[in-house]
Design an enzyme around this catalytic site. Structure first.
Site, PDB file in Angstrom:
ATOM      1  N   HIS A   1       0.493  -2.955  -5.576  1.00 26.60           N
ATOM      2  CA  HIS A   1      -0.732  -3.164  -4.798  1.00 26.60           C
ATOM      3  C   HIS A   1      -1.863  -2.365  -5.456  1.00 26.60           C
ATOM      4  O   HIS A   1      -1.673  -1.195  -5.811  1.00 26.60           O
ATOM      5  CB  HIS A   1      -0.508  -2.701  -3.359  1.00 26.60           C
ATOM      6  CG  HIS A   1      -1.706  -2.944  -2.499  1.00 26.60           C
ATOM      7  ND1 HIS A   1      -2.039  -4.200  -2.045  1.00 26.60           N
ATOM      8  CD2 HIS A   1      -2.670  -2.106  -2.037  1.00 26.60           C
ATOM      9  CE1 HIS A   1      -3.154  -4.118  -1.334  1.00 26.60           C
ATOM     10  NE2 HIS A   1      -3.560  -2.862  -1.318  1.00 26.60           N
TER      11      HIS A   1
ATOM     12  N   SER B   1      -0.339   1.288  -6.433  1.00 25.06           N
ATOM     13  CA  SER B   1       0.900   1.799  -5.835  1.00 25.06           C
ATOM     14  C   SER B   1       2.003   0.773  -6.015  1.00 25.06           C
ATOM     15  O   SER B   1       1.761  -0.430  -5.870  1.00 25.06           O
ATOM     16  CB  SER B   1       0.726   2.006  -4.325  1.00 25.06           C
ATOM     17  OG  SER B   1      -0.424   2.770  -4.027  1.00 25.06           O
TER      18      SER B   1
ATOM     19  N   ASP C   1       1.804  -4.180   3.114  1.00 24.05           N
ATOM     20  CA  ASP C   1       1.486  -3.054   2.220  1.00 24.05           C
ATOM     21  C   ASP C   1       1.769  -1.700   2.877  1.00 24.05           C
ATOM     22  O   ASP C   1       1.066  -0.722   2.622  1.00 24.05           O
ATOM     23  CB  ASP C   1       0.009  -3.134   1.764  1.00 24.05           C
ATOM     24  CG  ASP C   1      -0.307  -4.450   1.060  1.00 24.05           C
ATOM     25  OD1 ASP C   1       0.576  -4.971   0.356  1.00 24.05           O
ATOM     26  OD2 ASP C   1      -1.421  -4.957   1.227  1.00 24.05           O
TER      27      ASP C   1
ATOM     28  N   ASN D   1       6.771  -4.237  -4.481  1.00 23.58           N
ATOM     29  CA  ASN D   1       5.464  -4.882  -4.651  1.00 23.58           C
ATOM     30  C   ASN D   1       4.541  -3.919  -5.380  1.00 23.58           C
ATOM     31  O   ASN D   1       4.702  -2.700  -5.267  1.00 23.58           O
ATOM     32  CB  ASN D   1       4.876  -5.214  -3.272  1.00 23.58           C
ATOM     33  CG  ASN D   1       3.525  -5.909  -3.372  1.00 23.58           C
ATOM     34  OD1 ASN D   1       3.329  -6.790  -4.212  1.00 23.58           O
ATOM     35  ND2 ASN D   1       2.586  -5.514  -2.528  1.00 23.58           N
TER      36      ASN D   1
END
Ligand code: GAR
Length: 194
Positions: free
Chosen positions: A112, A139, A148, A110
């Site tokens: 973020h 990140s 997260d 992912n």
């Protein structure tokens, strides 16, 4: 080596998706975008993906209501059908259940828009400004059950400037997201045991 088959999951604009598609065109890129999947039929990024000649799919989350896992099982079936090996979340605005996270453990990334562990969740730029931070950034991390919270694979920083608003800061961070995500996904895919 055959490029790793990556699916990009989006809910909206898809600018990170576009950066991942663009980078995959470079000769020797260790991944290819096998699929762009959205939980929203109207996601802007779907048109950009189609224009780039990438296969797209929509698994609308609305009909599943609160049954998160049933929606995810439908998403997972499409991913498996397309021979996907790695999933890259790119503005995919769904909270994932333990089931999907477990099914793709170690193979789901992912991006973020904060320097994790700072500011998980939403409104990251407003929170960074409120805190008076002088540095912000983004990140790329592996997805685990906590939102997260997964291991960070890479980060990029930008300065916070005098007079920044959440919007101006978001724009500055986004431009480094577009560099960081393809770089990190490439490194990750190149290091996968196949
Ligand atoms: C990006 O800034 C991404 O980091 C963020 O949403 C935006 C999507 O933009 N993701 C999150 O906030 C996830 N928690 P894009 O659709 O243009 O790539």
């Amino acid at each position: 080596m055959t490029p790793v088959r990556v699916a990009v999951l989006i809910s909206g604009r898809g600018s990170n998706m576009a950066a991942l598609i663009e980078a995959a065109r470079a000769p020797g890129c260790p991944y290819r975008i096998a699929l762009v999947l959205s939980n929203k039929a109207g996601a802007e990024g779907l048109d950009a993906a189609r224009l780039a000649g990438i296969e797209t799919a929509v698994v609308d989350s609305a009909p599943y209501g609160k049954d998160r896992e049933a929606h995810e099982r439908a998403v997972d079936a499409v991913l498996r059908d397309h021979g996907v090996e790695v999933v890259a979340l790119a503005g995919y605005m769904r909270i994932l259940s333990a089931w999907l996270v477990g099914a793709w453990a170690g193979r789901m990334l992912n991006i973020h828009p904060s320097l994790l562990p700072k500011y998980p969740g939403l409104q990251t730029h407003a929170r960074a400004l409120e805190a008076g931070d002088s540095v912000a950034g983004c990140s790329v991390h592996l997805v685990t059950e906590g939102m997260d919270e997964g291991p960070v694979l890479a980060q990029a920083e930008v300065p916070v400037l005098e007079g920044d608003t959440p919007e101006t800061l978001a724009e500055r961070v986004l431009s480094v997201e577009h560099r960081l995500y393809p770089e990190t996904l490439s490194r990750f895919c190149a290091s996968l045991p196949r």
